[in-house]
Design a protein around this motif. Structure first.
Motif: not given
Length: 181
Positions: A64-65, A159, A162, A165, A175
């Protein structure tokens, strides 16, 4: 939620949204986790060890990041930050967050993920009196640290949000704010 409950939901998202890839690595062994602690001279919180036993990082761009770091990369990236500070200084930098001890990077900070520019999230294992052991900071390669989450569990829940979404596209996680480009 517990670490395993959060991971159950994260894995469910991957099962539903990622067809032909396996972006999450298998779990780390106890020896791999102990090696991280020995090489960095830290003791990882129980919830971080539990998480590493479930998934020892992710594939590049599969998180997610950006990329969730595996044990070997946790060591390598944390040592790189230490080397930068040893070479260029920055240990006396004041931080805006009272929960963080002064410094651009500290030896008791342990990288857990990174994005494409090398910034990422790190565990703080030696916080200021106002902070919590295991709180998670955002370490910007060009801006220094800032407190992001009170615990590793909060980071994982972030996370998960995220992931829910965003979307999986062309072999990487995108993202929500970039999905329309």
């Amino acid at each position: 939620m517990t670490i395993n409950e959060i991971w159950d939901e994260i894995e469910a998202w991957y099962d539903e949204n990622v067809a032909d890839a396996e972006p999450l690595n298998d779990g780390a062994s106890d020896d791999e986790i102990a090696d991280v602690e020995a090489q960095l001279g830290v003791e990882l919180p129980a919830e971080v060890k539990e998480s590493l036993q479930r998934h020892n990082g992710s594939a590049f761009g599969g998180w997610a990041t950006g990329t969730l770091l595996d044990c070997a990369t946790i060591v390598a990236d944390s040592q790189s930050w230490r080397q930068i500070v040893a070479k260029d200084g920055g240990t006396n930098t004041e931080n805006e967050d009272a929960e963080l001890k002064p410094g651009w990077w500290r030896d008791a900070w342990v990288m857990i993920d990174k994005d494409a520019d090398g910034s990422g999230y790190a565990l703080d294992l030696d916080p200021a009196d106002e902070g919590n052991i295991g709180q998670v900071i955002r370490q910007e390669s060009d801006g220094g640290p800032s407190l992001s989450f009170d615990s590793f569990a909060e980071y994982l829940e972030f996370c998960l949000g995220e992931l829910e979404e965003g979307e999986w596209a062309n072999g990487i996680f995108v993202p929500a704010e970039l999905a329309d480009y």
